[in-house]
Design a protein around this motif. Structure first.
Motif, mmCIF file in Angstrom:
data_model
loop_
_atom_site.group_PDB
_atom_site.id
_atom_site.type_symbol
_atom_site.label_atom_id
_atom_site.label_comp_id
_atom_site.label_asym_id
_atom_site.label_seq_id
_atom_site.Cartn_x
_atom_site.Cartn_y
_atom_site.Cartn_z
ATOM 1 N N LEU A 41 0.833 -1.207 0.000
ATOM 2 C CA LEU A 41 0.000 0.000 0.000
ATOM 3 C C LEU A 41 0.868 1.258 0.000
ATOM 4 C CD1 LEU A 41 -2.683 -1.085 2.616
ATOM 5 C CD2 LEU A 41 -2.907 -1.032 0.136
ATOM 6 N N LEU A 42 1.916 1.236 0.785
ATOM 7 C CA LEU A 42 2.814 2.376 0.853
ATOM 8 C C LEU A 42 3.530 2.596 -0.480
ATOM 9 C CD1 LEU A 42 4.096 4.537 2.687
ATOM 10 C CD2 LEU A 42 5.873 2.875 3.216
ATOM 11 N N VAL A 43 3.967 1.519 -1.121
ATOM 12 C CA VAL A 43 4.655 1.630 -2.407
ATOM 13 C C VAL A 43 3.703 2.178 -3.476
ATOM 14 C CG1 VAL A 43 5.727 0.295 -4.267
ATOM 15 C CG2 VAL A 43 6.375 -0.134 -1.901
ATOM 16 N N ARG A 44 2.451 1.703 -3.487
ATOM 17 C CA ARG A 44 1.468 2.223 -4.447
ATOM 18 C C ARG A 44 1.220 3.703 -4.238
ATOM 19 N NH1 ARG A 44 -2.854 -1.739 -3.396
ATOM 20 N NH2 ARG A 44 -1.671 -3.587 -3.862
ATOM 21 N N PHE A 45 1.116 4.122 -2.986
ATOM 22 C CA PHE A 45 0.886 5.529 -2.673
ATOM 23 C C PHE A 45 2.052 6.395 -3.152
ATOM 24 C CE2 PHE A 45 1.404 9.098 0.293
ATOM 25 C CZ PHE A 45 0.213 9.755 0.056
ATOM 26 N N VAL A 46 3.264 5.964 -2.877
ATOM 27 C CA VAL A 46 4.449 6.718 -3.294
ATOM 28 C C VAL A 46 4.550 6.759 -4.816
ATOM 29 C CG1 VAL A 46 6.977 6.715 -3.245
ATOM 30 C CG2 VAL A 46 5.697 6.308 -1.151
ATOM 31 N N ALA A 47 4.263 5.650 -5.484
ATOM 32 C CA ALA A 47 4.329 5.610 -6.949
ATOM 33 C C ALA A 47 3.274 6.530 -7.564
ATOM 34 C CB ALA A 47 4.132 4.183 -7.444
ATOM 35 N N LYS A 48 2.103 6.569 -6.978
ATOM 36 C CA LYS A 48 1.045 7.442 -7.502
ATOM 37 C C LYS A 48 1.434 8.908 -7.358
ATOM 38 C CE LYS A 48 -3.919 8.137 -7.177
ATOM 39 N NZ LYS A 48 -5.151 7.747 -6.475
ATOM 40 N N LYS A 49 2.000 9.275 -6.208
ATOM 41 C CA LYS A 49 2.437 10.651 -5.999
ATOM 42 C C LYS A 49 3.559 11.023 -6.977
ATOM 43 C CE LYS A 49 -0.139 12.177 -2.768
ATOM 44 N NZ LYS A 49 -1.005 13.324 -2.976
ATOM 45 N N ALA A 50 4.492 10.114 -7.197
ATOM 46 C CA ALA A 50 5.586 10.376 -8.136
ATOM 47 C C ALA A 50 5.044 10.517 -9.558
ATOM 48 C CB ALA A 50 6.623 9.261 -8.073
ATOM 49 N N GLU A 51 4.056 9.701 -9.925
ATOM 50 C CA GLU A 51 3.460 9.785 -11.254
ATOM 51 C C GLU A 51 2.779 11.133 -11.446
ATOM 52 O OE1 GLU A 51 -0.219 7.717 -13.697
ATOM 53 O OE2 GLU A 51 0.723 6.634 -12.033
ATOM 54 N N GLU A 52 2.075 11.620 -10.433
ATOM 55 C CA GLU A 52 1.425 12.920 -10.534
ATOM 56 C C GLU A 52 2.464 14.031 -10.672
ATOM 57 O OE1 GLU A 52 -0.965 13.317 -7.059
ATOM 58 O OE2 GLU A 52 -2.407 11.783 -7.713
ATOM 59 N N LYS A 53 3.523 13.933 -9.914
ATOM 60 C CA LYS A 53 4.556 14.976 -9.940
ATOM 61 C C LYS A 53 5.269 15.015 -11.288
ATOM 62 C CE LYS A 53 8.703 16.459 -7.542
ATOM 63 N NZ LYS A 53 9.660 16.150 -6.484
ATOM 64 N N PHE A 54 5.732 13.860 -11.759
ATOM 65 C CA PHE A 54 6.481 13.825 -13.010
ATOM 66 C C PHE A 54 5.575 13.963 -14.219
ATOM 67 C CE2 PHE A 54 9.518 11.378 -10.282
ATOM 68 C CZ PHE A 54 10.461 12.390 -10.240
ATOM 69 N N GLY A 55 4.348 13.511 -14.121
ATOM 70 C CA GLY A 55 3.411 13.650 -15.232
ATOM 71 C C GLY A 55 3.127 15.108 -15.536
ATOM 72 N N GLY A 56 3.058 15.940 -14.516
ATOM 73 C CA GLY A 56 2.824 17.362 -14.714
ATOM 74 C C GLY A 56 4.021 18.050 -15.343
ATOM 75 N N GLN A 57 5.207 17.596 -15.021
ATOM 76 C CA GLN A 57 6.409 18.225 -15.555
ATOM 77 C C GLN A 57 6.639 17.879 -17.019
ATOM 78 O OE1 GLN A 57 9.631 17.014 -13.061
ATOM 79 N NE2 GLN A 57 9.135 18.454 -11.433
ATOM 80 N N PHE A 58 6.352 16.653 -17.408
ATOM 81 C CA PHE A 58 6.665 16.216 -18.757
ATOM 82 C C PHE A 58 5.460 16.213 -19.679
ATOM 83 C CE2 PHE A 58 9.944 14.061 -16.168
ATOM 84 C CZ PHE A 58 11.023 14.756 -16.674
ATOM 85 N N GLY A 59 4.335 16.719 -19.215
ATOM 86 C CA GLY A 59 3.161 16.799 -20.078
ATOM 87 C C GLY A 59 2.516 15.458 -20.335
ATOM 88 N N GLY A 60 2.728 14.510 -19.474
ATOM 89 C CA GLY A 60 2.128 13.185 -19.624
ATOM 90 C C GLY A 60 0.659 13.230 -19.269
ATOM 91 N N PHE A 61 0.292 12.480 -18.282
ATOM 92 C CA PHE A 61 -1.098 12.449 -17.851
ATOM 93 C C PHE A 61 -1.472 13.783 -17.225
ATOM 94 C CE2 PHE A 61 0.435 8.077 -17.616
ATOM 95 C CZ PHE A 61 -0.448 7.501 -18.507
ATOM 96 N N GLN A 62 -2.680 14.254 -17.540
ATOM 97 C CA GLN A 62 -3.115 15.535 -17.014
ATOM 98 C C GLN A 62 -4.204 15.323 -15.996
ATOM 99 O OE1 GLN A 62 -4.413 17.590 -20.473
ATOM 100 N NE2 GLN A 62 -2.363 18.152 -21.095
ATOM 101 N N ASN A 63 -4.254 16.207 -15.025
ATOM 102 C CA ASN A 63 -5.341 16.120 -14.073
ATOM 103 C C ASN A 63 -6.610 16.703 -14.699
ATOM 104 O OD1 ASN A 63 -5.258 18.919 -13.780
ATOM 105 N ND2 ASN A 63 -3.968 18.838 -11.979
#
Length: 90
Positions: free
Chosen positions: A27-49
């Protein structure tokens, strides 16, 4: 008798921590991975909120949008240095 109690408590805490870490680590690893995906996705124009998707839908195709005006206080009249002519010697 007191030493035996302390050793048993330490072993109980150790094995309890091992069991709990096996349960909560994924659960902790999934949470950290999701936060990292949101952070890096915003920087590189990947997934958008969803907010970014709504703003993008409001824009028409071919429309030019300026998000930030450039700083116009720059002046290229600053004296950077002195130009010196030179001759090539063969």
């Amino acid at each position: 008798m007191g030493l035996l109690k302390i050793i048993l408590i330490i072993l109980l805490v150790y094995y309890g921590f091992k069991v709990l870490s096996r349960l909560f680590a994924p659960l902790l690893v999934r949470f950290v991975a999701k936060k990292a995906e949101e952070k890096f996705g915003g920087q590189f124009g990947g997934f958008q909120n969803p907010n970014q998707q709504r703003e993008q839908q409001k824009q028409k195709e071919g429309e030019t949008v300026i998000d930030k005006m450039p700083n116009t206080k720059r002046s290229s009249k600053e004296k950077v240095g002195e130009y010196i002519d030179y001759e090539e010697i063969d």
